[in-house]
Write a protein that holds these residues in place. Structure first.
Motif, short mmCIF file in Angstrom:
data_model
loop_
_atom_site.label_atom_id
_atom_site.label_comp_id
_atom_site.label_asym_id
_atom_site.label_seq_id
_atom_site.Cartn_x
_atom_site.Cartn_y
_atom_site.Cartn_z
N PRO A 61 0.80 -1.22 0.00
CA PRO A 61 0.00 0.00 0.00
C PRO A 61 0.84 1.28 0.00
O PRO A 61 0.45 2.28 -0.60
N THR A 62 1.99 1.26 0.67
CA THR A 62 2.84 2.45 0.68
C THR A 62 3.34 2.77 -0.72
O THR A 62 3.33 3.93 -1.15
N ILE A 63 3.79 1.75 -1.45
CA ILE A 63 4.25 1.97 -2.82
C ILE A 63 3.09 2.44 -3.70
O ILE A 63 3.25 3.35 -4.52
N ALA A 64 1.93 1.83 -3.51
CA ALA A 64 0.76 2.23 -4.30
C ALA A 64 0.37 3.68 -4.03
O ALA A 64 -0.02 4.41 -4.95
N TRP A 65 0.47 4.10 -2.77
CA TRP A 65 0.17 5.50 -2.44
C TRP A 65 1.19 6.45 -3.08
O TRP A 65 0.82 7.49 -3.63
N ALA A 66 2.47 6.08 -3.03
CA ALA A 66 3.50 6.91 -3.66
C ALA A 66 3.25 7.05 -5.15
O ALA A 66 3.39 8.14 -5.73
N ASN A 67 2.85 5.95 -5.80
CA ASN A 67 2.55 6.00 -7.23
C ASN A 67 1.35 6.91 -7.52
O ASN A 67 1.34 7.67 -8.49
N ALA A 68 0.33 6.83 -6.66
CA ALA A 68 -0.87 7.66 -6.86
C ALA A 68 -0.54 9.14 -6.72
O ALA A 68 -1.02 9.97 -7.51
N THR A 69 0.28 9.48 -5.73
CA THR A 69 0.58 10.90 -5.52
C THR A 69 1.44 11.48 -6.64
O THR A 69 1.46 12.69 -6.85
N ASN A 70 2.15 10.61 -7.35
CA ASN A 70 3.00 11.07 -8.46
C ASN A 70 2.32 10.96 -9.81
O ASN A 70 2.93 11.27 -10.83
N ASP A 71 1.06 10.53 -9.83
CA ASP A 71 0.33 10.38 -11.08
C ASP A 71 -0.10 11.75 -11.59
O ASP A 71 -0.85 12.46 -10.91
N PRO A 72 0.34 12.17 -12.79
CA PRO A 72 -0.04 13.49 -13.30
C PRO A 72 -1.53 13.64 -13.55
O PRO A 72 -2.03 14.76 -13.67
N PHE A 73 -2.26 12.52 -13.62
CA PHE A 73 -3.71 12.59 -13.83
C PHE A 73 -4.47 12.74 -12.50
O PHE A 73 -5.68 12.95 -12.51
N TYR A 74 -3.75 12.64 -11.39
CA TYR A 74 -4.38 12.83 -10.07
C TYR A 74 -4.30 14.33 -9.75
O TYR A 74 -3.52 14.79 -8.93
N LEU A 75 -5.15 15.11 -10.41
CA LEU A 75 -5.07 16.56 -10.34
C LEU A 75 -5.39 17.09 -8.96
O LEU A 75 -4.90 18.15 -8.55
N VAL A 76 -6.24 16.40 -8.21
CA VAL A 76 -6.60 16.86 -6.87
C VAL A 76 -5.36 16.91 -5.98
O VAL A 76 -5.18 17.84 -5.19
#
Length: 383
Positions: free
Chosen positions: A66-81
């Motif tokens: 989950p930690t790696i998955a969270w890091a990936n989500a926060t670095n996703d350019p499509f996660y504009l929020v």
């Protein structure tokens, strides 16, 4: 005979000039107890609305997967929020900072996240108090390591003034023990607690969590609270709030990661539902669910090698979040006897069409501090 040198003092010297990526963490909980809690939560009753089996807030980030998955989500350019939230925090903090500039605060970060916001706070607090301590607190030791790399190493904060603490701060006894330890560590010097990134919204009972934190605040302490906000409370806004989290695949991968790593359930993203609703007429509630929408019963293996039956229509709540109205924030802070010293609010502007969503950053003082609401805070509460 000379007095022996304490191991912590030796360790401080040993790490001071070492380039290796050491992370010193004070572990406050038995991890087998946490696994047993997670397993029990996944045995909850049958529910088609996400109110039975669940993965509660801290467990969504617990463990390396989950930690790696969270890091990936926060670095996703499509996660504009996420991007908009980081940018708005910089602006909001500049307005809040003068209220803690002269206090000589130490910093206690509840839920370290990526560490980006902590780095900003640390840079400013340390200018006023070079000897300050930084105490990041999280249920996940992996999250502590991830966040500390950004907040401490990237910010060049002295590692000898950092004490990461692994503990679930949503448990009353844990929070009480943490406060007692901090009191012994820093004495009567003031603490700035932070709960940023809309973390408050991830808990089933947000008022209870806020009260737990308030209960340990001394008159000289302050709480920095950041929450997602909304100017509308209707079905269309509730749908938009849910859709906001549905827009990026990386976020879906994150919210399903705890289920993937702690069970043998084959997680198909097509079975992940993002449900928005109006909660108590003063907030938007978003629930992210896995649902058995097949035509057959599914069996799920748990960490203790037992199985749980998932009937047709049954759900597992993977994540909970909210967007708060001003009325809800006022209700929460009033109930917990917190005084807004400063409050900053801004709307998201990453879309062409009007958007009711934004972020609020509040600096709060306990009632015992004698602080009075500032004019700007009054203006925001009056909206």
């Amino acid at each position: 005979m000379t007095e022996p040198v304490h191991v912590v003092r030796r360790l401080e010297k040993a790490l001071a000039d070492d380039d290796f990526a050491w992370t010193f963490v004070l572990v406050g909980e038995d991890q087998t107890d946490k696994l047993a809690t997670l397993t029990g939560d996944l045995r909850g009753p049958v529910s088609e609305t996400g109110d039975g089996k669940e993965i509660t807030s801290g467990f969504a980030y617990w463990g390396i997967g989950p930690t790696i998955a969270w890091a990936n989500a926060t670095n996703d350019p499509f996660y504009l929020v996420m991007k908009a939230g980081t940018e708005s925090f910089q602006r909001h903090w500049r307005k809040v900072k003068p209220h803690v500039d002269k206090g000589g605060f130490h910093f206690v970060s509840l839920g370290i996240g990526t560490g980006v916001k902590d780095r900003t706070i640390l840079e400013d607090l340390r200018r006023r108090n070079p000897d300050m301590f930084y105490i990041p607190v999280d249920m996940s030791s992996e999250m502590l390591r991830l966040g500390a790399q950004e907040s401490v190493r990237s910010g060049h904060f002295p590692i000898t003034q950092v004490l990461p603490v692994q503990i679930d701060f949503s448990i009353r006894d844990n929070m009480s023990e943490l406060a007692q330890m901090l009191g012994r560590l820093i004495g009567d010097e003031p603490l700035l607690y932070s709960l940023t990134g809309n973390t408050l919204a991830n808990f089933d009972d947000d008022e209870d969590l806020l009260q737990l934190i308030t209960d340990v605040l001394r008159p000289q302490d302050r709480l920095l609270l950041e929450v997602a906000s909304t100017t509308r409370l209707d079905e269309e806004a509730a749908f938009a709030a849910a859709d906001e989290y549905h827009q990026t695949r990386a976020f879906t991968e994150f919210v399903t990661s705890a289920l993937r790593y702690n069970t043998d359930l084959k997680v198909d993203n097509e079975r992940i539902k993002f449900v928005g609703e109006i909660e108590d007429e003063d907030a938007l509630l978003v629930k992210v669910l896995w649902q058995n929408d097949t035509r057959e019963v599914i069996r799920m293996g748990l960490p203790d090698h037992t199985e749980v039956v998932l009937p047709i229509g049954d759900t597992i709540r993977l994540y909970t979040t909210r967007k708060y109205s001003t009325a809800r924030l006022k209700r929460l802070t009033t109930a917990c006897k917190l005084t807004p010293v400063e409050a900053m609010q801004s709307q998201f502007r990453y879309q062409r069409r009007p958007n009711p969503f934004g972020l609020e950053l509040l600096l709060l003082a306990p009632a015992s501090s004698g602080e009075r609401d500032r004019t700007l805070a009054d203006d925001i509460w009056a909206r």
